[in-house]
Design an enzyme around this catalytic site. Structure first.
Site, PDB file in Angstrom:
ATOM      1  N   GLU A 180      12.907  37.460   5.812  1.00 45.09           N
ATOM      2  CA  GLU A 180      12.437  36.519   7.165  1.00 45.09           C
ATOM      3  C   GLU A 180      10.368  36.538   7.187  1.00 45.09           C
ATOM      4  O   GLU A 180      10.148  37.987   7.168  1.00 45.09           O
ATOM      5  CB  GLU A 180      12.523  37.662   8.257  1.00 45.09           C
ATOM      6  N   ARG A 220       2.529  36.047  11.253  1.00 45.51           N
ATOM      7  CA  ARG A 220       1.755  36.812  12.110  1.00 45.51           C
ATOM      8  C   ARG A 220       0.207  36.797  11.647  1.00 45.51           C
ATOM      9  O   ARG A 220      -0.888  37.499  11.505  1.00 45.51           O
ATOM     10  CB  ARG A 220       1.881  38.260  12.536  1.00 45.51           C
ATOM     11  N   THR A 259       8.959  34.830  14.238  1.00 43.73           N
ATOM     12  CA  THR A 259       7.674  34.827  15.247  1.00 43.73           C
ATOM     13  C   THR A 259       7.542  33.526  15.517  1.00 43.73           C
ATOM     14  O   THR A 259       6.319  32.204  15.701  1.00 43.73           O
ATOM     15  CB  THR A 259       6.155  35.731  14.642  1.00 43.73           C
ATOM     16  N   LYS A 281      18.818  37.021  17.020  1.00 40.80           N
ATOM     17  CA  LYS A 281      18.468  38.607  16.842  1.00 40.80           C
ATOM     18  C   LYS A 281      18.108  39.065  18.205  1.00 40.80           C
ATOM     19  O   LYS A 281      17.400  39.086  19.563  1.00 40.80           O
ATOM     20  CB  LYS A 281      17.441  37.854  16.374  1.00 40.80           C
TER      21      LYS A 281
END
Length: 208
Positions: free
Chosen positions: A42, A46, A70, A129
């Protein structure tokens, strides 16, 4: 396209959560992961070069599933549809869920409460998650939630380390955990690549 349950089962026991610091770092880790047969990564959005990192990992890890984490908004989701194998968000968004269903994209929403699980289940999600796992109750919270939600499957992420990940994996409702500790820094990779390679091979060959 794999469904969410297939993704977390293939990923077990640990999904590598990668916050690469540079393209060189991403390349070095992707080469390491490919050699160790890491099944999935994953890549968090960012870093300004995150999408290039996704492509780089797709190229260098042809046998692995490359996901984007994200993911917060429609624009990111639509790009991920074309460039990644699965999508993870830190929370649940009905808009992202609807987009995922419409585009047949594998989407694993983040949840932290029973309310969020109920909202996500109403949109036909069963794999979640749990984030930020350690900060919101960790193993104890997951045990509590497994009662009212026996069909829910979790990939807890956040505050999970080599020291405690086995406690999470011992829970029947946990298919895999998300871990950044298995992604070496550039300095660590230069210092002990062989050590990380050995650790990763043991982790995935043993399955625990």
């Amino acid at each position: 396209m794999h469904d969410a349950l297939t993704v977390v089962k293939k990923t077990a026991p640990v999904m590598a959560v990668a916050q690469f610091t540079s393209l060189d770092h991403a390349k070095a880790c992707a080469e390491l992961f490919a050699e160790a047969a890491v099944p999935a990564v994953e890549i968090t959005l960012r870093h300004p070069d995150a999408w290039q990192m996704v492509k780089l990992c797709k190229d260098l890890m042809p046998n692995a599933l490359i996901g984007v984490g994200t993911v917060l908004n429609r624009r990111q989701m639509l790009r991920a549809v074309d460039e990644a194998d699965f999508v993870i968000s830190p929370g649940f968004s009905r808009e992202l869920s609807m987009l995922a269903h419409k585009t047949l994209t594998t989407y694993i929403p983040g949840v932290a409460t029973a309310t969020e699980i109920m909202a996500a289940m109403a949109e036909e999600h069963r794999v979640f998650k749990m984030y930020p796992a350690a900060a919101i109750g960790g193993v104890a919270l997951l045990k509590s939630l497994s009662g009212p939600f026996p069909d829910a499957v979790f990939c807890p992420t956040g505050g999970i380390s080599e020291a405690n990940y086995q406690e999470y994996l011992a829970l029947p409702c946990v298919s895999c955990v998300g871990g950044s500790w298995i992604v070496p820094s550039e300095a660590a990779l230069q210092k002990d690549r062989a050590g990380y390679l050995s650790m990763l091979k043991r982790l995935y060959q043993r399955g625990t």
